[in-house]
Scaffold this motif. Structure first.
Motif, short mmCIF file in Angstrom:
data_model
loop_
_atom_site.label_atom_id
_atom_site.label_comp_id
_atom_site.label_asym_id
_atom_site.label_seq_id
_atom_site.Cartn_x
_atom_site.Cartn_y
_atom_site.Cartn_z
N ASN A 85 9.47 -4.82 -2.64
CA ASN A 85 9.02 -4.78 -3.98
C ASN A 85 9.35 -3.00 -4.25
O ASN A 85 8.71 -2.54 -5.24
CB ASN A 85 7.48 -4.63 -4.25
N GLY A 86 10.02 -2.52 -3.37
CA GLY A 86 10.73 -1.22 -3.53
C GLY A 86 9.74 0.00 -3.29
O GLY A 86 10.03 1.03 -4.11
N TYR A 87 9.06 -0.21 -2.25
CA TYR A 87 7.93 0.97 -1.96
C TYR A 87 8.79 1.42 -0.56
O TYR A 87 9.36 0.93 0.19
CB TYR A 87 6.59 0.59 -1.59
N ASP A 88 8.29 2.78 -0.37
CA ASP A 88 8.83 3.34 0.96
C ASP A 88 7.33 3.36 1.89
O ASP A 88 6.54 3.78 1.33
CB ASP A 88 9.01 4.95 0.64
N VAL A 89 7.58 2.61 3.08
CA VAL A 89 6.41 2.24 3.90
C VAL A 89 6.29 2.93 5.07
O VAL A 89 7.46 3.01 5.90
CB VAL A 89 6.17 0.82 3.85
N ASN A 90 5.21 3.49 5.61
CA ASN A 90 4.94 3.77 6.94
C ASN A 90 3.77 2.95 7.61
O ASN A 90 2.80 2.78 6.84
CB ASN A 90 4.59 5.21 7.30
N ILE A 91 3.92 2.54 8.73
CA ILE A 91 2.72 1.74 9.24
C ILE A 91 1.94 2.36 10.38
O ILE A 91 2.87 3.19 11.23
CB ILE A 91 3.13 0.37 9.91
N CYS A 92 0.45 2.42 10.41
CA CYS A 92 -0.23 3.12 11.30
C CYS A 92 -1.22 2.37 11.77
O CYS A 92 -1.82 1.55 11.31
CB CYS A 92 -0.91 4.26 10.93
N ASP A 93 -1.45 2.34 13.18
CA ASP A 93 -2.31 1.36 13.77
C ASP A 93 -3.73 2.27 14.37
O ASP A 93 -4.61 1.36 14.87
CB ASP A 93 -1.92 0.34 14.70
N LYS A 127 11.38 6.42 -4.25
CA LYS A 127 10.39 5.29 -4.17
C LYS A 127 9.04 5.94 -3.78
O LYS A 127 8.73 6.85 -3.20
CB LYS A 127 10.79 4.58 -2.63
N PRO A 128 7.95 5.18 -4.36
CA PRO A 128 6.56 5.60 -4.06
C PRO A 128 6.15 5.51 -2.60
O PRO A 128 6.66 4.16 -2.20
CB PRO A 128 5.78 4.71 -4.71
N LYS A 129 5.57 6.28 -1.92
CA LYS A 129 5.35 6.05 -0.54
C LYS A 129 3.88 5.66 -0.37
O LYS A 129 2.95 5.86 -0.69
CB LYS A 129 5.49 7.75 0.19
N ILE A 130 4.09 4.56 0.69
CA ILE A 130 2.57 4.09 0.73
C ILE A 130 2.40 3.86 2.41
O ILE A 130 3.43 3.76 3.15
CB ILE A 130 2.64 2.43 0.34
N LEU A 131 1.44 4.49 2.71
CA LEU A 131 1.07 4.32 4.14
C LEU A 131 -0.02 3.12 4.37
O LEU A 131 -1.10 2.98 3.82
CB LEU A 131 0.08 5.72 4.57
N VAL A 132 0.47 2.48 5.45
CA VAL A 132 -0.34 1.14 5.70
C VAL A 132 -1.19 1.30 6.98
O VAL A 132 -0.49 1.51 8.07
CB VAL A 132 0.43 0.09 5.84
N VAL A 133 -2.46 1.54 7.32
CA VAL A 133 -3.10 1.53 8.20
C VAL A 133 -3.87 0.13 8.64
O VAL A 133 -4.93 -0.19 8.19
CB VAL A 133 -4.39 2.86 8.12
N GLU A 134 -3.25 -0.47 9.62
CA GLU A 134 -3.63 -1.86 9.89
C GLU A 134 -3.39 -1.84 11.40
O GLU A 134 -2.11 -1.78 11.79
CB GLU A 134 -3.11 -2.74 9.14
N TYR A 193 -6.54 5.81 13.69
CA TYR A 193 -7.04 7.07 13.03
C TYR A 193 -6.28 8.15 13.20
O TYR A 193 -5.75 8.71 12.27
CB TYR A 193 -8.35 7.32 13.39
N ALA A 194 -5.74 8.54 14.38
CA ALA A 194 -4.96 9.72 14.78
C ALA A 194 -3.65 9.60 13.94
O ALA A 194 -3.10 10.53 13.52
CB ALA A 194 -4.89 9.78 16.25
N CYS A 195 -3.09 8.23 14.25
CA CYS A 195 -1.87 8.20 13.40
C CYS A 195 -1.81 8.35 11.88
O CYS A 195 -0.89 9.06 11.43
CB CYS A 195 -1.26 6.76 13.86
N CYS A 196 -2.94 7.78 11.34
CA CYS A 196 -3.12 8.11 9.98
C CYS A 196 -3.34 9.62 9.50
O CYS A 196 -2.43 9.96 8.79
CB CYS A 196 -4.21 7.30 9.58
N ILE A 197 -4.08 10.18 10.42
CA ILE A 197 -4.17 11.80 9.84
C ILE A 197 -2.92 12.33 10.06
O ILE A 197 -2.63 13.38 9.34
CB ILE A 197 -5.31 12.39 10.96
N LYS A 198 -2.28 12.09 11.20
CA LYS A 198 -0.89 12.88 11.48
C LYS A 198 0.10 12.46 10.21
O LYS A 198 0.80 13.43 9.53
CB LYS A 198 -0.27 12.25 12.68
N ASN A 199 0.08 11.29 9.57
CA ASN A 199 1.01 10.95 8.57
C ASN A 199 0.77 11.50 7.38
O ASN A 199 1.51 11.56 6.51
CB ASN A 199 0.95 9.48 8.50
N LEU A 200 -0.53 12.02 6.99
CA LEU A 200 -1.01 12.56 5.82
C LEU A 200 0.01 13.69 5.71
O LEU A 200 0.52 14.22 4.50
CB LEU A 200 -2.42 13.00 5.90
#
Lengths: 200, 245
Positions: free
Chosen positions: B25-33, B2-9, B35-42
Motif C-alpha cells: 500500500n505504498g508505505y515505508d516500513v521498519n520492523i522491530c521486535d 512514502k509515509p514511514k511506519i514502524l511496526v513493533v511486533e 522495546y530497545a529496537c523501537c526506542i532506537k528507531n525513533l
C-alpha cells in the motif's frame, strides 16, 4: 458475595480473558499463514489438506491442554507435554498421509508452551507437504538434549538434504518465519534436515 | 515521499504479514521486535506512525512503549491486540493511543486505521499552525515552553533549572511569572500533574504501584507513597481499593 467467591470469580474471569486472547492470536496466526502464502506465492502440493491439518493441530493442542488441566480448579499452566502431542499428531498425520515413520526418544518430561507447540505443528505440516510434492517417504526423529529439542526430518529419495533449499527455492519463507518464531534454526545436513529450538 | 511506519511486533508471522500489506500500500516500513529496537528507531528511522503490539515479549511491554511515546514524543501510535477485555482497554487508554485494532485483522482494518491516524495528525498540525498564527496563547511563550516541557517529561524527575533553561528567563523572573500566569509555583504544578496521572493509573489500571512510581520518575516506592498521601490523604493501595472501577 464472600471474599473467597469473589476471588474465585476474579480468577475465572482472568482465565477466560486469557483464553479469549489466545484464541484470537491463534486465529491471527492461521490468517497470517494464508496471507503470507499468497504474498510469497507459496504453492502447496495440497492447499486444502494443509488447512485441514492446521485446524486439526489446533484441536489436538487444545484437547491436550484441556486434559492436562482437567484436574485443576482453574488452569494454571499453559504448557503441555511435547511427547503426548507428537504421538497424537503423528498418528493423525499417518492416517491421512501414509509413508511417515517417527521415532521419539524419551521426552516425557518436556513441556512446551501451547503457542510454540502450535508453531511446531505447522512446521511439521509444511515438511509433510514437501514430502507429498516429492511423493516420498518421510521419517522424523525427535531428541531432547541440553534444554533443546532436535527434530530430524529425512526424505528417502534425497541423497543429500543439502539440496533441499535449492529444490524448494522460493517456497521456504513460511518455514523460515516459523523457525524464527520458535527461536530455532534449521540445518540442511547431508542425511537429514535438523530443526533445533530451545525449550523456553 | 512514502509515509514511514514502524511496526513493533514480536510474532514473526504477523510482522511479516503487516510488512507485506504496508509495502503493497505504498508505505515505508521498519520492523522491530523489542522495546530497545523501537526506542532506537525513533531517532534513526523517524517514523510518522507506530503500530504497537501490546503483548510484546508476553509481558505487556507494548504498553510501556506506549507510555514512553505518550510522554516523550508526539508520534501517534496504534495498538495491535488480541485483548479486548475492559481492564486492558482502560489500561491502554491512559497512554493515549490514536487507535487500536483487534486480532484477527484484515488488510482493510490496518489501512483504514493508518490513513485515519495520518490524516488526523496532519489536520492537527495544520490546526496548530493556524491557531498559533491567529490566536495568542493565554500564556507567554516562555511559560508555554516550560509547560510543554513538563508535559513531555512527566515520567522523570523535572528540575527547576531545566525549566528556567527552556523559558530563557532568569530564575527569579521565571518563578514569579509562572506563578502569576498559571496560578501555582512550578514545583506545585509538577507535583499536581504527577499526582493527577498517578490517580488515573491507580483508578483505571492494574499496573503495580511500584511501576507507576517508576513511570512518574520516582526513584523509590516510599517517596512516591509519601507524595501520594500528601496529595490525596490516602496511600496508593488504599486509593486504588476505594476508587478503582
Amino acid at each position: 458475595m464472600s471474599i473467597e467467591t469473589h476471588r474465585d470469580h476474579e480468577k475465572l474471569r482472568e482465565v477466560l480473558d486469557k483464553t479469549l486472547h489466545r484464541f484470537k492470536n491463534n486465529l491471527q496466526t492461521q490468517l497470517s499463514l494464508m496471507n503470507i502464502q499468497t504474498a510469497t506465492n507459496r504453492s502447496y502440493f495440497d492447499d486444502k489438506h494443509v488447512l485441514v491439518d492446521r485446524m486439526f493441530a489446533l484441536t489436538h493442542v487444545y484437547d491436550l491442554y484441556y486434559v492436562s488441566n482437567k484436574e485443576e480448579d482453574l488452569p494454571v499452566d499453559s504448557r503441555v507435554s511435547l511427547q503426548s502431542f507428537l504421538y497424537q499428531f503423528f498418528q493423525y498425520l499417518k492416517n491421512s498421509s501414509p509413508k511417515i515413520e517417527f521415532d521419539l526418544s524419551d521426552i516425557s518430561d518436556i513441556t512446551i508452551e501451547v503457542d510454540d507447540l502450535l508453531i511446531l505443528s505447522y512446521v511439521i505440516i509444511e515438511i509433510n507437504d514437501f514430502k507429498k510434492s516429492l511423493d516420498d517417504d518421510l521419517s522424523f526423529e525427535v531428541i531432547h538434549k541440553n534444554k533443546k529439542v532436535n527434530i530430524r526430518f529425512s526424505f528417502s529419495s534425497l541423497d543429500s538434504h543439502q539440496k533441499f533449499e535449492e529444490l524448494f527455492e522460493g517456497q521456504l519463507k513460511i518455514l523460515d518465519l516459523m523457525v524464527m518464531q520458535l527461536k530455532g534454526k534449521m540445518d540442511y545436513m547431508s542425511n537429514y534436515l535438523k530443526l533445533t529450538f530451545p525449550i523456553l | 515521499m512514502k509515509p514511514k511506519i514502524l511496526v513493533v511486533e514480536d510474532d514473526k508471522l504477523v510482522s511479516f504479514e503487516i510488512n507485506t500489506i504496508l509495502d503493497r500500500n505504498g508505505y515505508d516500513v521498519n520492523i522491530c521486535d523489542s522495546y530497545a529496537c523501537c526506542i532506537k528507531n525513533l531517532d534513526t528511522f523517524k517514523p510518522e506512525l507506530i503500530l504497537l503490539d501490546i503483548d510484546l515479549s508476553k509481558k505487556y511491554e507494548g504498553i510501556q512503549i506506549g507510555s514512553y511515546l505518550n510522554s516523550k514524543s508526539h508520534i501517534p501510535f496504534i495498538y495491535i491486540t488480541g485483548y479486548t477485555d475492559n481492564e486492558t482497554l482502560k489500561r491502554i487508554q491512559t497512554t493515549k493511543p490514536v487507535g487500536y485494532f483487534s486480532k484477527p485483522f484484515r488488510e482493510i482494518d490496518i489501512i483504514n486505521n493508518i490513513e485515519l491516524a495520518l490524516y488526523n495528525k496532519k489536520s492537527e498540525s495544520d490546526d496548530n499552525n493556524n491557531h498559533e498564527d491567529i490566536e495568542e496563547s493565554k500564556y507567554s511563550k516562555p511559560v508555554s515552553r516550560a509547560l510543554e516541557y513538563i508535559d513531555t517529561n512527566l515520567n522523570q524527575e523535572i528540575k527547576t533549572e531545566e525549566l528556567i533553561r527552556v523559558s530563557g528567563w532568569s530564575k527569579f523572573h521565571f518563578i514569579r511569572e509562572f506563578a502569576k500566569e498559571v496560578g501555582v509555583t512550578p514545583y506545585q504544578y509538577i507535583f499536581d500533574e504527577k499526582m493527577k496521572l498517578a490517580s488515573s493509573k491507580l483508578k483505571n489500571t492494574y499496573q503495580p504501584v511500584k511501576e507507576i512510581a517508576f513511570d512518574l520518575g520516582y526513584t523509590s516506592n516510599s517517596s512516591f507513597t509519601n507524595a501520594f498521601v500528601k496529595h490525596s490523604g490516602l496511600s496508593p493501595s488504599h486509593y486504588r481499593k476505594k476508587y478503582s472501577r
